[in-house]
Enzyme design. Structure first.
Site, PDB file in Angstrom:
ATOM      1  N   MET A 130      -5.776  28.144 -47.733  1.00  0.00           N
ATOM      2  CA  MET A 130      -5.867  27.860 -49.011  1.00  0.00           C
ATOM      3  C   MET A 130      -6.101  26.544 -49.716  1.00  0.00           C
ATOM      4  O   MET A 130      -6.108  25.926 -50.709  1.00  0.00           O
ATOM      5  CB  MET A 130      -4.605  27.106 -49.070  1.00  0.00           C
ATOM      6  CG  MET A 130      -3.010  29.290 -48.648  1.00  0.00           C
ATOM      7  SD  MET A 130      -1.769  28.414 -49.582  1.00  0.00           S
ATOM      8  CE  MET A 130      -0.746  27.191 -49.590  1.00  0.00           C
TER       9      MET A 130
ATOM     10  N   GLY B 174      -6.919  20.159 -38.968  1.00  0.00           N
ATOM     11  CA  GLY B 174      -6.411  21.274 -38.096  1.00  0.00           C
ATOM     12  C   GLY B 174      -7.000  22.457 -38.932  1.00  0.00           C
ATOM     13  O   GLY B 174      -7.210  23.475 -37.973  1.00  0.00           O
ATOM     14  N   HIS B 175      -7.182  23.032 -39.796  1.00  0.00           N
ATOM     15  CA  HIS B 175      -7.893  24.132 -40.595  1.00  0.00           C
ATOM     16  C   HIS B 175      -9.453  23.711 -39.048  1.00  0.00           C
ATOM     17  O   HIS B 175      -9.687  24.908 -39.169  1.00  0.00           O
ATOM     18  CB  HIS B 175      -8.580  23.873 -42.355  1.00  0.00           C
ATOM     19  CG  HIS B 175      -7.692  24.219 -42.532  1.00  0.00           C
ATOM     20  ND1 HIS B 175      -7.061  22.885 -44.089  1.00  0.00           N
ATOM     21  CD2 HIS B 175      -6.798  24.895 -43.134  1.00  0.00           C
ATOM     22  CE1 HIS B 175      -6.481  23.451 -45.010  1.00  0.00           C
ATOM     23  NE2 HIS B 175      -4.876  24.151 -44.742  1.00  0.00           N
TER      24      HIS B 175
HETATM   25  P1  AMP Z   1      -2.547  26.838 -45.276  1.00  0.00           P
HETATM   26  O1  AMP Z   1      -4.037  26.423 -45.971  1.00  0.00           O
HETATM   27  O2  AMP Z   1      -1.736  25.019 -45.260  1.00  0.00           O
HETATM   28  O3  AMP Z   1      -2.151  27.668 -45.934  1.00  0.00           O
HETATM   29  O4  AMP Z   1      -3.457  26.691 -43.409  1.00  0.00           O
HETATM   30  C1  AMP Z   1      -4.360  27.795 -43.245  1.00  0.00           C
HETATM   31  C2  AMP Z   1      -4.108  27.828 -41.420  1.00  0.00           C
HETATM   32  O5  AMP Z   1      -4.210  26.072 -40.859  1.00  0.00           O
HETATM   33  C3  AMP Z   1      -2.621  27.808 -41.633  1.00  0.00           C
HETATM   34  O6  AMP Z   1      -2.835  28.832 -40.289  1.00  0.00           O
HETATM   35  C4  AMP Z   1      -2.190  26.671 -41.076  1.00  0.00           C
HETATM   36  O7  AMP Z   1      -0.281  26.778 -40.045  1.00  0.00           O
HETATM   37  C5  AMP Z   1      -3.392  26.052 -40.682  1.00  0.00           C
HETATM   38  N1  AMP Z   1      -3.331  24.184 -40.163  1.00  0.00           N
HETATM   39  C6  AMP Z   1      -2.512  23.678 -41.576  1.00  0.00           C
HETATM   40  N2  AMP Z   1      -2.413  22.348 -40.773  1.00  0.00           N
HETATM   41  C7  AMP Z   1      -2.571  22.257 -39.461  1.00  0.00           C
HETATM   42  C8  AMP Z   1      -2.580  21.222 -38.403  1.00  0.00           C
HETATM   43  N3  AMP Z   1      -2.150  20.321 -38.757  1.00  0.00           N
HETATM   44  N4  AMP Z   1      -3.292  22.076 -37.150  1.00  0.00           N
HETATM   45  C9  AMP Z   1      -3.000  23.117 -36.859  1.00  0.00           C
HETATM   46  N5  AMP Z   1      -3.294  23.572 -37.653  1.00  0.00           N
HETATM   47  C10 AMP Z   1      -3.237  23.549 -39.121  1.00  0.00           C
END
Ligand code: AMP
Length: 294
Positions: free
Chosen positions: A31, A37-38
């Site tokens: 998103m 993390g991403h």
């Molecule tokens: P989001 O943008 O929050 O929807 O996350 C996109 C992807 O990044 C999802 O698969 C999340 O699980 C992963 N993600 C978000 N934060 C982390 C993190 N701290 N460590 C690893 N993966 C993450």
């Protein structure tokens, strides 16, 4: 790198890569408001796949009413710069109208796994997530799609979705990336002020305490939950939404940590910001390749 906004363009580009160039495609759905993390997912995709697509889409259908959809952080310019550095081939950044055109009326629901935790606290969340992932997978048809263990319930829901609906995509789940303090990286961390960021450390600390208790021999889920709850209560800025001890493979609640890998999942409000995290334990029991050590 090309930024694609149209579903049709995205699917024709992906089709061409598969058919004419016979290259493997990796998708990292996000998103946006990207952080380490991403980027850990992007890095792995870059290593495993010939072509890497990162989708950046704040998906309206996975936000419950009254949630932070309108305020969710968005910065496509910064995201584009980061993804350029990581050698990404395509950013897929559609508008909501492009993903859900007028007349859109099909939603995907993964029963069971979705009916607890995030699915209860965020009504409609797990109708929106499998729906958007289905549209992304059908548009791009990636060989691999990369998700984070940070959203452990989501990862299990997506794996179930892909299995049940026979998508030809392998789901890769990667460990949670944390700040030095232990706080799990999250786009929502940008909402925290300095004091709240300090307070938010209690989330991971509470999970580590539970894991230490488990290592010291505690097997009673109720006791582990109590320990997490008590630790969260030491921080006045924190308010526990839920904490659950589950079988890490099917999310069924367990009374005792015995012959299954275990997941403790937690959601906590720090001020107005809601953050989630989790920790695994007992991974030696019936260890499955699909589990990620964190
Ligand atoms: P989001 O943008 O929050 O929807 O996350 C996109 C992807 O990044 C999802 O698969 C999340 O699980 C992963 N993600 C978000 N934060 C982390 C993190 N701290 N460590 C690893 N993966 C993450």
């Amino acid at each position: 790198m090309e930024i694609i906004n149209r579903r049709q363009r995205m699917s024709s580009v992906a089709r061409k890569i598969r058919r004419e160039q016979d290259k493997s495609v990796g998708l990292v759905p996000t998103m946006g408001a990207l952080h380490e993390g991403h980027l850990s997912l992007v890095k792995e995709a870059r290593q495993m796949c010939d072509i890497v697509v990162v989708s950046v889409f704040v998906n309206p259908t996975q936000f419950a009413p009254n949630e932070d959809f309108a305020h969710y952080p968005r910065d496509l310019t910064k995201d584009t710069a980061l993804l350029t550095d990581y050698n990404v081939d395509y950013i897929f950044a559609p508008t909501a109208e492009e993903m859900y055109p007028k007349g859109y009326s099909t939603y995907v629901n993964v029963e069971g796994l979705s009916d607890q935790m995030e699915g209860v606290s965020r009504p409609g969340h797990f109708r929106g997530v499998p729906t958007v992932v289905t549209v992304l997978l059908n548009t791009i048809r990636p060989d691999f799609a990369f998700f984070g263990q940070k959203d452990a319930q989501q990862a299990l829901v997506i794996k179930r979705l892909v299995k049940d609906l026979a998508f030809d995509t392998e789901i890769v789940v990667l460990p949670t990336v944390r700040e030095d303090s232990g706080l799990a990286m999250s786009s929502r961390n940008t909402f925290l002020n300095g004091e709240e960021r300090e307070a938010a450390k209690v989330i991971h600390r509470s999970l580590v305490k539970a894991k230490e208790a488990y290592k010291a021999g505690e097997r009673n889920s109720g006791k582990l939950i109590e320990l997490v709850r008590k630790t969260i209560e030491t921080e006045p800025r924190a308010r526990l939404d839920y904490v659950q001890v589950s079988n890490a493979e099917n999310l069924e609640r367990v009374e005792k940590v015995e012959d299954h890998p275990i997941l403790i999942t937690i959601a906590v409000f720090i001020g107005k910001t809601r953050l989630i995290d989790n920790i695994q334990m007992n991974l030696g029991a019936k260890k499955k390749d699909s589990l990620v050590k964190v």
